[in-house]
Design a protein around this motif. Structure first.
Motif, PDB file in Angstrom:
ATOM      1  N   ALA A  91       2.476 -24.256  11.089  1.00  0.00           N
ATOM      2  CA  ALA A  91       1.756 -25.290  10.337  1.00  0.00           C
ATOM      3  C   ALA A  91       1.438 -26.486  11.227  1.00  0.00           C
ATOM      4  N   LEU A  92       2.239 -26.695  12.261  1.00  0.00           N
ATOM      5  CA  LEU A  92       2.019 -27.832  13.158  1.00  0.00           C
ATOM      6  C   LEU A  92       0.655 -27.781  13.835  1.00  0.00           C
ATOM      7  N   TYR A  93       0.116 -26.580  14.027  1.00  0.00           N
ATOM      8  CA  TYR A  93      -1.205 -26.476  14.653  1.00  0.00           C
ATOM      9  C   TYR A  93      -2.288 -27.069  13.748  1.00  0.00           C
ATOM     10  N   ALA A  94      -2.156 -26.852  12.447  1.00  0.00           N
ATOM     11  CA  ALA A  94      -3.122 -27.451  11.511  1.00  0.00           C
ATOM     12  C   ALA A  94      -2.982 -28.967  11.507  1.00  0.00           C
ATOM     13  N   TYR A  95      -1.740 -29.453  11.542  1.00  0.00           N
ATOM     14  CA  TYR A  95      -1.510 -30.896  11.507  1.00  0.00           C
ATOM     15  C   TYR A  95      -2.012 -31.576  12.784  1.00  0.00           C
ATOM     16  N   ASN A 148      -3.714 -16.659  20.056  1.00  0.00           N
ATOM     17  CA  ASN A 148      -4.866 -15.834  19.660  1.00  0.00           C
ATOM     18  C   ASN A 148      -4.526 -14.897  18.516  1.00  0.00           C
ATOM     19  N   ILE A 149      -3.338 -14.315  18.554  1.00  0.00           N
ATOM     20  CA  ILE A 149      -2.953 -13.328  17.553  1.00  0.00           C
ATOM     21  C   ILE A 149      -2.863 -13.947  16.161  1.00  0.00           C
ATOM     22  N   VAL A 150      -2.491 -15.220  16.086  1.00  0.00           N
ATOM     23  CA  VAL A 150      -2.393 -15.892  14.784  1.00  0.00           C
ATOM     24  C   VAL A 150      -3.784 -16.121  14.198  1.00  0.00           C
ATOM     25  N   VAL A 151      -4.715 -16.585  15.021  1.00  0.00           N
ATOM     26  CA  VAL A 151      -6.085 -16.802  14.545  1.00  0.00           C
ATOM     27  C   VAL A 151      -6.719 -15.473  14.138  1.00  0.00           C
ATOM     28  N   GLU A 152      -6.482 -14.426  14.907  1.00  0.00           N
ATOM     29  CA  GLU A 152      -7.028 -13.107  14.560  1.00  0.00           C
ATOM     30  C   GLU A 152      -6.444 -12.615  13.233  1.00  0.00           C
ATOM     31  N   LEU A 153      -5.174 -12.876  13.003  1.00  0.00           N
ATOM     32  CA  LEU A 153      -4.545 -12.483  11.745  1.00  0.00           C
ATOM     33  C   LEU A 153      -5.170 -13.219  10.565  1.00  0.00           C
ATOM     34  N   LEU A 154      -5.385 -14.530  10.722  1.00  0.00           N
ATOM     35  CA  LEU A 154      -6.029 -15.306   9.664  1.00  0.00           C
ATOM     36  C   LEU A 154      -7.444 -14.802   9.402  1.00  0.00           C
ATOM     37  N   ARG A 161     -10.916 -26.368  26.227  1.00  0.00           N
ATOM     38  CA  ARG A 161      -9.527 -26.289  25.742  1.00  0.00           C
ATOM     39  C   ARG A 161      -9.353 -27.056  24.421  1.00  0.00           C
ATOM     40  N   VAL A 162     -10.241 -26.730  23.507  1.00  0.00           N
ATOM     41  CA  VAL A 162     -10.212 -27.411  22.216  1.00  0.00           C
ATOM     42  C   VAL A 162      -8.950 -27.072  21.433  1.00  0.00           C
ATOM     43  N   GLY A 163      -8.509 -25.826  21.503  1.00  0.00           N
ATOM     44  CA  GLY A 163      -7.340 -25.422  20.737  1.00  0.00           C
ATOM     45  C   GLY A 163      -6.371 -24.609  21.556  1.00  0.00           C
ATOM     46  N   ARG A 164      -5.222 -24.350  20.943  1.00  0.00           N
ATOM     47  CA  ARG A 164      -4.197 -23.568  21.628  1.00  0.00           C
ATOM     48  C   ARG A 164      -3.354 -22.752  20.654  1.00  0.00           C
ATOM     49  N   PRO A 195       0.928 -28.992  -2.750  1.00  0.00           N
ATOM     50  CA  PRO A 195      -0.519 -29.093  -2.516  1.00  0.00           C
ATOM     51  C   PRO A 195      -0.848 -28.416  -1.187  1.00  0.00           C
ATOM     52  N   LYS A 196      -1.976 -27.783  -1.118  1.00  0.00           N
ATOM     53  CA  LYS A 196      -2.339 -27.053   0.095  1.00  0.00           C
ATOM     54  C   LYS A 196      -3.105 -27.953   1.066  1.00  0.00           C
ATOM     55  N   PHE A 197      -2.918 -27.668   2.342  1.00  0.00           N
ATOM     56  CA  PHE A 197      -3.565 -28.416   3.420  1.00  0.00           C
ATOM     57  C   PHE A 197      -4.331 -27.399   4.250  1.00  0.00           C
ATOM     58  N   GLU A 198      -5.656 -27.527   4.301  1.00  0.00           N
ATOM     59  CA  GLU A 198      -6.486 -26.570   5.030  1.00  0.00           C
ATOM     60  C   GLU A 198      -7.179 -27.236   6.214  1.00  0.00           C
ATOM     61  N   ARG A 199      -7.237 -26.485   7.293  1.00  0.00           N
ATOM     62  CA  ARG A 199      -7.906 -27.009   8.482  1.00  0.00           C
ATOM     63  C   ARG A 199      -8.456 -25.859   9.310  1.00  0.00           C
ATOM     64  N   VAL A 200      -9.637 -26.038   9.876  1.00  0.00           N
ATOM     65  CA  VAL A 200     -10.143 -25.078  10.846  1.00  0.00           C
ATOM     66  C   VAL A 200      -9.342 -25.265  12.126  1.00  0.00           C
ATOM     67  N   VAL A 201      -8.745 -24.178  12.613  1.00  0.00           N
ATOM     68  CA  VAL A 201      -7.938 -24.246  13.831  1.00  0.00           C
ATOM     69  C   VAL A 201      -8.592 -23.406  14.913  1.00  0.00           C
ATOM     70  N   PHE A 202      -8.198 -23.677  16.157  1.00  0.00           N
ATOM     71  CA  PHE A 202      -8.853 -23.086  17.317  1.00  0.00           C
ATOM     72  C   PHE A 202      -7.836 -22.340  18.170  1.00  0.00           C
ATOM     73  N   ALA A 203      -8.163 -21.102  18.491  1.00  0.00           N
ATOM     74  CA  ALA A 203      -7.294 -20.303  19.354  1.00  0.00           C
ATOM     75  C   ALA A 203      -7.510 -20.697  20.807  1.00  0.00           C
ATOM     76  N   ALA A 204      -6.573 -20.278  21.638  1.00  0.00           N
ATOM     77  CA  ALA A 204      -6.701 -20.546  23.067  1.00  0.00           C
ATOM     78  C   ALA A 204      -7.955 -19.891  23.644  1.00  0.00           C
ATOM     79  N   ASN A 205      -8.392 -18.768  23.044  1.00  0.00           N
ATOM     80  CA  ASN A 205      -9.590 -18.085  23.541  1.00  0.00           C
ATOM     81  C   ASN A 205     -10.884 -18.625  22.914  1.00  0.00           C
ATOM     82  N   GLY A 206     -10.766 -19.674  22.089  1.00  0.00           N
ATOM     83  CA  GLY A 206     -11.946 -20.312  21.504  1.00  0.00           C
ATOM     84  C   GLY A 206     -12.295 -19.842  20.107  1.00  0.00           C
TER      85      GLY A 206
END
Length: 315
Positions: A135-139, A110-116, A104-107, A248-259
């Protein structure tokens, strides 16, 4: 408390998975240069070295000569090398997707991660910035915490289109020969343009993708449709979106609920706080319940900054 720490085993897995994702992403970008083919073609004037390009195009590199033979001899083994590396990393990605889900690394939805992922696959990710609640997921990922679920509840994602890069964007869309709606339908085939809201795509579960832009400035095209397809989406001007565009842009690898994993590009967290406070107190015609949530989200991100868990850009 508006957030809680992520468990240590999930943090370790996130670090390992992000390292693999970063290398996979880098290798895949290199592989795109070798995605085409190269072969010798017999023509009346002699053999020509031909490179195949996307969309059934070809590029002639010259008649057979010591120089073109060197190009061919360097290209083929390099192509095989990169393809093998990409395949190995893809297998590692599959392993880490399973571990991400199990721990359960991320949440992120899924549809948002697939879109990205699809925007990145199309080479369009630089043109869009995630703004608003998502944006809160990246933070939270960067801070190693889980934000209170109530602060994250939303059925839409806002994508800010960068009008400053309009010429490059149009050139890339012309090469792709697809619409933005086509790209959304690779994620979910039920996406349709919302009736009465040309900037919004909605699927059969009611999830919406909104396309925003800064208020019209000199040199901007207005109104603006995202492709030449008459059924495609438009971008709508949003109040003070120029502040977000210039952030300024803030980039982060994010994790979907499905991994699954993707890079999320959003705005600087301090800009997020300032913008959300403006929405909560000064934005005209803002719904009272939305103002309350805006204020809550601003407090959460400000707390993360003050505790040193989230580092904004220096301004």
């Amino acid at each position: 408390m508006n957030y809680t720490p992520i468990p240590e085993d999930a943090i370790r897995q996130a670090i390992d998975a992000e390292a693999v994702f970063t290398e996979f992403h880098k290798t895949r970008k290199r592989a795109r240069a070798y995605a085409s083919g190269m072969y010798w073609k017999q023509e009346p004037e002699g053999e020509q070295l031909v490179k195949t390009l996307p969309h059934k195009r070809q590029e002639r590199l010259g008649r057979r000569s010591p120089e073109t033979e060197k190009i061919y001899e360097a290209y083929i083994p390099k192509k095989k090398e990169i393809e093998m590396r990409a395949a190995t990393l893809a297998a590692e990605m599959d392993k880490h997707r399973r571990l991400n889900k199990a721990l359960r690394v991320g949440r992120v939805p899924n549809i948002v991660v697939e879109l990205l992922q699809e925007l990145d696959n199309a080479g369009l990710s630089e043109h869009f910035t995630v703004v608003g609640t998502h944006a809160l997921y990246a933070y939270e990922t960067a801070a190693g915490v889980r934000i209170l679920p109530a602060a994250l509840a939303t059925q839409d994602v806002d994508l800010l289109w960068d009008a400053r890069k309009r010429v490059r964007f149009l050139a890339e869309m012309e090469k792709l020969q697809v619409s933005i709606l086509d790209i959304l339908r690779k994620v979910d085939r039920t996406f349709e343009r919302k009736e009465g809201a040309l900037e919004t795509a909605v699927n059969d579960k009611g999830f919406e993708v909104d396309f925003l832009r800064r208020p019209n400035q000199e040199g901007d095209a207005h109104p603006f449709q995202l492709s030449n397809d008459e059924n495609d989406l438009w971008v709508i001007q949003a109040l003070r979106a120029d502040v977000l565009t210039q952030s300024p842009k803030f980039e982060r690898v994010v994790f979907a609920a499905n991994g699954a994993m993707a890079t999320m590009k959003t705005i600087d967290p301090q800009v997020f706080v300032e913008f959300k406070n403006w929405l909560a107190t000064e934005a005209p015609n803002r719904d009272t319940l939305k103002r309350r949530r805006d204020a809550q989200q601003a407090r959460i991100v400000q707390d993360l900054i003050e505790e040193g868990l989230l580092v904004p850009a220096k301004r």
